[in-house]
Design a protein around this motif. Structure first.
Motif, mmCIF file in Angstrom:
data_model
loop_
_atom_site.group_PDB
_atom_site.id
_atom_site.type_symbol
_atom_site.label_atom_id
_atom_site.label_comp_id
_atom_site.label_asym_id
_atom_site.label_seq_id
_atom_site.Cartn_x
_atom_site.Cartn_y
_atom_site.Cartn_z
ATOM 1 N N LEU A 36 45.786 106.219 3.721
ATOM 2 C CA LEU A 36 46.763 105.319 4.330
ATOM 3 C C LEU A 36 47.568 106.002 5.428
ATOM 4 O O LEU A 36 47.987 105.360 6.386
ATOM 5 N N THR A 37 47.795 107.296 5.299
ATOM 6 C CA THR A 37 48.595 108.015 6.299
ATOM 7 C C THR A 37 47.757 108.519 7.473
ATOM 8 O O THR A 37 48.292 108.807 8.530
ATOM 9 N N LEU A 38 46.471 108.610 7.308
ATOM 10 C CA LEU A 38 45.601 109.202 8.322
ATOM 11 C C LEU A 38 45.709 108.573 9.712
ATOM 12 O O LEU A 38 45.790 109.297 10.708
ATOM 13 N N PRO A 39 45.739 107.250 9.838
ATOM 14 C CA PRO A 39 45.817 106.674 11.198
ATOM 15 C C PRO A 39 47.097 107.038 11.951
ATOM 16 O O PRO A 39 47.152 106.927 13.162
ATOM 17 N N PHE A 40 48.110 107.475 11.213
ATOM 18 C CA PHE A 40 49.376 107.813 11.846
ATOM 19 C C PHE A 40 49.457 109.288 12.235
ATOM 20 O O PHE A 40 50.467 109.729 12.764
ATOM 21 N N SER A 41 48.384 110.049 11.969
ATOM 22 C CA SER A 41 48.374 111.460 12.356
ATOM 23 C C SER A 41 48.005 111.587 13.828
ATOM 24 O O SER A 41 47.366 110.716 14.409
ATOM 25 N N SER A 42 48.383 112.708 14.409
ATOM 26 C CA SER A 42 48.203 112.890 15.854
ATOM 27 C C SER A 42 46.738 112.966 16.271
ATOM 28 O O SER A 42 46.393 112.598 17.386
ATOM 29 N N GLY A 43 45.843 113.411 15.393
ATOM 30 C CA GLY A 43 44.443 113.553 15.770
ATOM 31 C C GLY A 43 43.615 112.284 15.629
ATOM 32 O O GLY A 43 42.486 112.217 16.112
ATOM 33 N N PHE A 44 44.155 111.252 14.990
ATOM 34 C CA PHE A 44 43.368 110.046 14.730
ATOM 35 C C PHE A 44 42.880 109.345 16.002
ATOM 36 O O PHE A 44 41.758 108.835 16.029
ATOM 37 N N PRO A 45 43.656 109.321 17.067
ATOM 38 C CA PRO A 45 43.143 108.684 18.292
ATOM 39 C C PRO A 45 41.896 109.372 18.859
ATOM 40 O O PRO A 45 41.152 108.759 19.629
ATOM 41 N N ASP A 46 41.645 110.614 18.474
ATOM 42 C CA ASP A 46 40.476 111.343 18.955
ATOM 43 C C ASP A 46 39.201 111.007 18.177
ATOM 44 O O ASP A 46 38.137 111.536 18.490
ATOM 45 N N THR A 47 39.296 110.153 17.164
ATOM 46 C CA THR A 47 38.112 109.832 16.368
ATOM 47 C C THR A 47 37.177 108.905 17.141
ATOM 48 O O THR A 47 37.602 108.141 17.999
ATOM 49 N N THR A 48 35.905 108.982 16.778
ATOM 50 C CA THR A 48 34.890 108.137 17.400
ATOM 51 C C THR A 48 34.836 106.793 16.677
ATOM 52 O O THR A 48 35.431 106.630 15.603
ATOM 53 N N ASP A 49 34.089 105.857 17.226
ATOM 54 C CA ASP A 49 33.898 104.571 16.554
ATOM 55 C C ASP A 49 33.247 104.771 15.186
ATOM 56 O O ASP A 49 33.627 104.120 14.209
ATOM 57 N N PHE A 50 32.269 105.660 15.110
ATOM 58 C CA PHE A 50 31.600 105.953 13.839
ATOM 59 C C PHE A 50 32.613 106.461 12.809
ATOM 60 O O PHE A 50 32.617 106.019 11.660
ATOM 61 N N GLN A 51 33.473 107.386 13.220
ATOM 62 C CA GLN A 51 34.462 107.940 12.297
ATOM 63 C C GLN A 51 35.464 106.879 11.840
ATOM 64 O O GLN A 51 35.858 106.848 10.676
ATOM 65 N N ARG A 52 35.842 105.980 12.733
ATOM 66 C CA ARG A 52 36.749 104.902 12.342
ATOM 67 C C ARG A 52 36.066 103.941 11.367
ATOM 68 O O ARG A 52 36.693 103.450 10.422
ATOM 69 N N ASP A 53 34.774 103.697 11.576
ATOM 70 C CA ASP A 53 34.028 102.855 10.634
ATOM 71 C C ASP A 53 33.955 103.511 9.255
ATOM 72 O O ASP A 53 34.144 102.840 8.233
ATOM 73 N N ILE A 54 33.683 104.802 9.232
ATOM 74 C CA ILE A 54 33.642 105.541 7.960
ATOM 75 C C ILE A 54 35.023 105.527 7.308
ATOM 76 O O ILE A 54 35.150 105.380 6.091
ATOM 77 N N TYR A 55 36.061 105.655 8.129
ATOM 78 C CA TYR A 55 37.428 105.590 7.608
ATOM 79 C C TYR A 55 37.675 104.259 6.895
ATOM 80 O O TYR A 55 38.231 104.229 5.795
ATOM 81 N N VAL A 56 37.266 103.159 7.518
ATOM 82 C CA VAL A 56 37.476 101.839 6.917
ATOM 83 C C VAL A 56 36.717 101.727 5.595
ATOM 84 O O VAL A 56 37.249 101.211 4.605
ATOM 85 N N VAL A 57 35.493 102.243 5.547
ATOM 86 C CA VAL A 57 34.718 102.232 4.297
ATOM 87 C C VAL A 57 35.464 103.021 3.219
ATOM 88 O O VAL A 57 35.622 102.558 2.082
ATOM 89 N N ALA A 58 35.929 104.220 3.564
ATOM 90 C CA ALA A 58 36.642 105.065 2.604
ATOM 91 C C ALA A 58 37.927 104.389 2.129
ATOM 92 O O ALA A 58 38.230 104.382 0.929
ATOM 93 N N LEU A 59 38.682 103.805 3.064
ATOM 94 C CA LEU A 59 39.941 103.152 2.721
ATOM 95 C C LEU A 59 39.717 101.960 1.789
ATOM 96 O O LEU A 59 40.396 101.826 0.760
ATOM 97 N N LEU A 60 38.762 101.109 2.133
ATOM 98 C CA LEU A 60 38.501 99.936 1.302
ATOM 99 C C LEU A 60 37.924 100.317 -0.058
ATOM 100 O O LEU A 60 38.249 99.690 -1.078
ATOM 101 N N ALA A 61 37.077 101.346 -0.097
ATOM 102 C CA ALA A 61 36.540 101.798 -1.377
ATOM 103 C C ALA A 61 37.647 102.385 -2.253
ATOM 104 O O ALA A 61 37.678 102.144 -3.464
ATOM 105 N N ALA A 62 38.573 103.133 -1.658
ATOM 106 C CA ALA A 62 39.702 103.680 -2.421
ATOM 107 C C ALA A 62 40.588 102.546 -2.942
ATOM 108 O O ALA A 62 41.068 102.594 -4.084
ATOM 109 N N ALA A 63 40.803 101.515 -2.122
ATOM 110 C CA ALA A 63 41.600 100.367 -2.564
ATOM 111 C C ALA A 63 40.899 99.651 -3.720
ATOM 112 O O ALA A 63 41.541 99.281 -4.708
#
Length: 171
Positions: A36-63
């Motif tokens: 939940l805190t990851l998108p608010f970190s300074s490095g998150f804007p540097d992620t690729t589309d693939f990494q953001r997609d994986i992030y969404v999978v991880a976030l929804l699976a954790a939820a």
């Protein structure tokens, strides 16, 4: 040896499940909070589309894992004092199993997200695959292999039976 009643066995099974859920709940809540805190970190804007997609999978699976692992509490509140402990234990078992499945997805996806961010993608896939196999080995493989080693009527030994075996392993 002391024989437990059906009611005592269901109560013991429920207590055992609650202890297991406490461990899993803590792990999934920590992972969920991190995600939940990851998108608010300074490095998150540097992620690729693939990494953001994986992030969404991880976030929804954790939820999903958190929801399933915590759900026996709500189920217990609704069934409280109705004498339906067997229903509660069966439900909690299914939710714990499903929650662990979603936790596996969340963990492996999180590993993929982080390793893809810092390592070449091919290495990230290999490490994530190894992570998944590692979890499956300890969460599925070893329990099922061990389950077939020794069995009794309840698939569990009472504390008294375990103590007796430790005192006299020839029994």
């Amino acid at each position: 040896m002391n024989q437990e009643t059906d009611r005592e066995r269901w109560q013991r099974n429920f207590a055992d499940l609650l202890q297991e859920l406490r461990v899993a709940q803590t792990g999934v809540q920590i992972l969920f909070a991190f995600l939940l805190t990851l998108p608010f970190s300074s490095g998150f804007p540097d992620t690729t589309d693939f990494q953001r997609d994986i992030y969404v999978v991880a976030l929804l699976a954790a939820a999903a894992a958190a929801a399933m692992i915590i759900s026996p509490v709500a189920f217990h509140r609704v069934l409280f004092r109705q004498g339906r402990k067997p229903d509660l234990v069966r439900f909690a078992h299914r939710m714990a199993s499903g929650g662990l499945g979603f936790m596996l997805i969340a963990m492996v996806s999180s590993v993929l997200l982080v390793t893809d961010f810092i390592l070449p993608r091919s290495v990230a896939f290999v490490l994530s695959g190894v992570t998944g196999i590692w979890f499956l080995t300890f969460w599925v493989g070893l329990p099922f292999v061990h389950r077939s080693w020794v069995r009794d009527d309840d698939d569990e030994w009472s504390d008294d039976a375990q103590i007796q075996l430790l005192r006299d392993p020839t029994r």
